[in-house]
Design a protein around this motif. Structure first.
Motif, PDB file in Angstrom:
ATOM      1  N   MET A  40       0.816  -1.200   0.000  1.00 50.42           N
ATOM      2  CA  MET A  40       0.000   0.000   0.000  1.00 50.42           C
ATOM      3  C   MET A  40       0.858   1.261   0.000  1.00 50.42           C
ATOM      4  O   MET A  40       0.489   2.267  -0.609  1.00 50.42           O
ATOM      5  N   LEU A  41       2.005   1.199   0.662  1.00 49.20           N
ATOM      6  CA  LEU A  41       2.925   2.351   0.644  1.00 49.20           C
ATOM      7  C   LEU A  41       3.364   2.651  -0.799  1.00 49.20           C
ATOM      8  O   LEU A  41       3.320   3.803  -1.248  1.00 49.20           O
ATOM      9  N   ASP A  42       3.764   1.610  -1.533  1.00 46.77           N
ATOM     10  CA  ASP A  42       4.127   1.812  -2.946  1.00 46.77           C
ATOM     11  C   ASP A  42       2.947   2.349  -3.740  1.00 46.77           C
ATOM     12  O   ASP A  42       3.093   3.206  -4.614  1.00 46.77           O
ATOM     13  N   TYR A  43       1.766   1.800  -3.442  1.00 48.79           N
ATOM     14  CA  TYR A  43       0.567   2.193  -4.176  1.00 48.79           C
ATOM     15  C   TYR A  43       0.267   3.675  -3.958  1.00 48.79           C
ATOM     16  O   TYR A  43       0.012   4.426  -4.903  1.00 48.79           O
ATOM     17  N   LEU A  44       0.296   4.098  -2.697  1.00 41.17           N
ATOM     18  CA  LEU A  44       0.010   5.505  -2.395  1.00 41.17           C
ATOM     19  C   LEU A  44       1.029   6.426  -3.054  1.00 41.17           C
ATOM     20  O   LEU A  44       0.684   7.478  -3.590  1.00 41.17           O
ATOM     21  N   LYS A  45       2.304   6.022  -3.034  1.00 43.63           N
ATOM     22  CA  LYS A  45       3.332   6.835  -3.700  1.00 43.63           C
ATOM     23  C   LYS A  45       3.005   6.987  -5.183  1.00 43.63           C
ATOM     24  O   LYS A  45       3.151   8.067  -5.752  1.00 43.63           O
ATOM     25  N   SER A  46       2.567   5.888  -5.773  1.00 47.33           N
ATOM     26  CA  SER A  46       2.254   5.925  -7.196  1.00 47.33           C
ATOM     27  C   SER A  46       1.064   6.853  -7.469  1.00 47.33           C
ATOM     28  O   SER A  46       1.071   7.616  -8.441  1.00 47.33           O
ATOM     29  N   VAL A  47       0.048   6.789  -6.608  1.00 41.11           N
ATOM     30  CA  VAL A  47      -1.124   7.662  -6.774  1.00 41.11           C
ATOM     31  C   VAL A  47      -0.721   9.127  -6.615  1.00 41.11           C
ATOM     32  O   VAL A  47      -1.043   9.977  -7.454  1.00 41.11           O
ATOM     33  N   TYR A  48       0.012   9.447  -5.556  1.00 41.18           N
ATOM     34  CA  TYR A  48       0.408  10.842  -5.314  1.00 41.18           C
ATOM     35  C   TYR A  48       1.343  11.351  -6.409  1.00 41.18           C
ATOM     36  O   TYR A  48       1.289  12.504  -6.810  1.00 41.18           O
ATOM     37  N   ARG A  49       2.222  10.475  -6.884  1.00 39.96           N
ATOM     38  CA  ARG A  49       3.125  10.858  -7.969  1.00 39.96           C
ATOM     39  C   ARG A  49       2.330  11.176  -9.230  1.00 39.96           C
ATOM     40  O   ARG A  49       2.582  12.175  -9.911  1.00 39.96           O
ATOM     41  N   GLN A  50       1.355  10.334  -9.535  1.00 42.19           N
ATOM     42  CA  GLN A  50       0.559  10.527 -10.737  1.00 42.19           C
ATOM     43  C   GLN A  50      -0.146  11.891 -10.721  1.00 42.19           C
ATOM     44  O   GLN A  50      -0.256  12.571 -11.734  1.00 42.19           O
ATOM     45  N   VAL A  51      -0.609  12.272  -9.541  1.00 43.79           N
ATOM     46  CA  VAL A  51      -1.343  13.526  -9.425  1.00 43.79           C
ATOM     47  C   VAL A  51      -0.403  14.731  -9.438  1.00 43.79           C
ATOM     48  O   VAL A  51      -0.793  15.822  -9.851  1.00 43.79           O
ATOM     49  N   GLY A  52       0.836  14.539  -8.998  1.00 45.30           N
ATOM     50  CA  GLY A  52       1.779  15.652  -8.954  1.00 45.30           C
ATOM     51  C   GLY A  52       2.063  16.146  -7.548  1.00 45.30           C
ATOM     52  O   GLY A  52       2.573  17.241  -7.342  1.00 45.30           O
ATOM     53  N   LEU A  53       1.726  15.315  -6.541  1.00 40.25           N
ATOM     54  CA  LEU A  53       1.962  15.710  -5.145  1.00 40.25           C
ATOM     55  C   LEU A  53       3.242  15.103  -4.582  1.00 40.25           C
ATOM     56  O   LEU A  53       3.641  15.434  -3.466  1.00 40.25           O
ATOM     57  N   TYR A  54       3.864  14.198  -5.295  1.00 40.58           N
ATOM     58  CA  TYR A  54       4.978  13.438  -4.720  1.00 40.58           C
ATOM     59  C   TYR A  54       6.000  13.096  -5.799  1.00 40.58           C
ATOM     60  O   TYR A  54       5.621  12.691  -6.907  1.00 40.58           O
ATOM     61  N   ARG A  55       7.279  13.270  -5.476  1.00 46.85           N
ATOM     62  CA  ARG A  55       8.364  12.833  -6.365  1.00 46.85           C
ATOM     63  C   ARG A  55       9.088  11.702  -5.669  1.00 46.85           C
ATOM     64  O   ARG A  55       9.586  11.895  -4.549  1.00 46.85           O
ATOM     65  N   PRO A  56       9.181  10.514  -6.271  1.00 41.93           N
ATOM     66  CA  PRO A  56       9.953   9.459  -5.618  1.00 41.93           C
ATOM     67  C   PRO A  56      11.426   9.851  -5.555  1.00 41.93           C
ATOM     68  O   PRO A  56      11.921  10.506  -6.469  1.00 41.93           O
ATOM     69  N   PRO A  57      12.140   9.485  -4.469  1.00 44.23           N
ATOM     70  CA  PRO A  57      13.575   9.761  -4.413  1.00 44.23           C
ATOM     71  C   PRO A  57      14.290   8.980  -5.517  1.00 44.23           C
ATOM     72  O   PRO A  57      13.882   7.869  -5.845  1.00 44.23           O
ATOM     73  N   ARG A  58      15.332   9.573  -6.084  1.00 44.15           N
ATOM     74  CA  ARG A  58      16.052   8.888  -7.178  1.00 44.15           C
ATOM     75  C   ARG A  58      17.102   7.950  -6.653  1.00 44.15           C
ATOM     76  O   ARG A  58      17.613   8.139  -5.579  1.00 44.15           O
TER      77      ARG A  58
END
Lengths: 202, 202
Positions: A184-202
């Motif tokens: 679920m943590l990965d899932y939420l990151k993916s949702v927030y990233r898609q919307v533009g609220l979150y950038r995954p660390p590189r």
């Protein structure tokens, strides 16, 4: 919320807690249709009038019982939203959000709340007004911050974006093979990233 | 789907239709918990064994009844997806999709299906395998076309995007004040635009 249960004699917090707990259990077990004020009173070990003195309908009572369970402290404050950037706010709540949304209790509650939405609209209306709307207003404030920073499009429809985020999570947890907390943590990151609220660390 | 009801003597299509109709009505009225094979048989005007000869569980029967209702012809064919661009495909189905998703029957079915997801996972599993998954595969093909055309990001998580689209619509119709068909048409355009599948005309 005193307007919702301010009637009658001074309230005993333990009695209130027992009634709310009983209402939540019965709602999860049998939905609105399988829950009555009489059953709630019986399971809480109090008289039916004691329940009615505090809540006039089972929908009001169930809505409050559900709110208490899903609230936790996952909600950023308006001050946080004014001071921190969206990335920091998401990072501050995302692990707890993953834990909560991956829990069997959350899944069961989402199913029961959605299941009652058409047959018992009063429950969704109370829950929407007291619980969902204030959280949507915070989410909208977060998205407006992101718009200022250019990570969410200036012409995005924020109500639709909020539906897409909340809708994805609620639909995902009702699918076969729901994710565990790590998934679920990965899932939420993916949702927030898609919307533009979150950038995954590189 | 012959594997699901191929047992016993040759089927009478009218009997099948009456059973499916009765199952759908009872499911909408009372959810899975409020529906039994006996009630379905009674309402369809057939014997209980006639029902069991065709469907071994009420979950299988309800899943098929729901599929027949929500399928319609809203699904682009694989040939369409190969030949047309996503914008054309969306334009070809969006009005019918708005009509369907704004209907009271659709709302009631979404609520009942989601409501049963945790208490009766078998229903969601059957529905997922027979109905949802094939449609998700088509949606993924559409999104891959859009990725080739550059309107959906190359690194987007397509499963999450599909959840966001389907989740937004199902959550929106369960909220208080659900949109009518015209409102739903605007809503769907906004969802598809957000994802990168649709450009509103200027």
């Amino acid at each position: 919320m005193t307007d919702r249960r301010g009637r009658g004699r001074p309230r005993d917090p333990e009695t209130d807690a027992a009634i709310l707990r009983a209402a939540l259990e019965l709602f999860i077990e049998g939905g609105v249709e399988g829950t009555s004020m009489e059953q709630i009173a019986k399971r809480a070990g109090v008289g039916k009038l004691t329940v009615y003195r505090r809540w006039s309908t089972k929908e009001d009572l169930i809505a409050q019982a559900v709110e208490q369970t899903v609230s936790a402290d996952l909600v950023p404050s308006p001050a946080d939203i004014a001071e921190l950037d969206p990335q920091q706010i998401i990072e501050g709540v995302i692990e707890a959000a993953a834990q909560m949304t991956a829990s069997p209790a959350f899944r069961a509650l989402v199913a029961r709340m959605m299941g009652a939405a058409v047959s018992h609209p009063q429950l969704m209306e109370v829950y929407w007004r007291h619980h969902v709307l204030p959280r949507r207003e915070l989410a909208a404030a977060l998205l407006r911050r992101a718009q200022q920073e250019g990570t969410v499009a200036a012409d995005a429809d924020l109500d639709v974006l909020i539906d897409m985020m909340a809708g994805a999570v609620t639909w995902r947890v009702l699918q076969p093979n729901p994710p565990d907390a790590a998934g679920m943590l990965d899932y939420l990151k993916s949702v927030y990233r898609q919307v533009g609220l979150y950038r995954p660390p590189r």
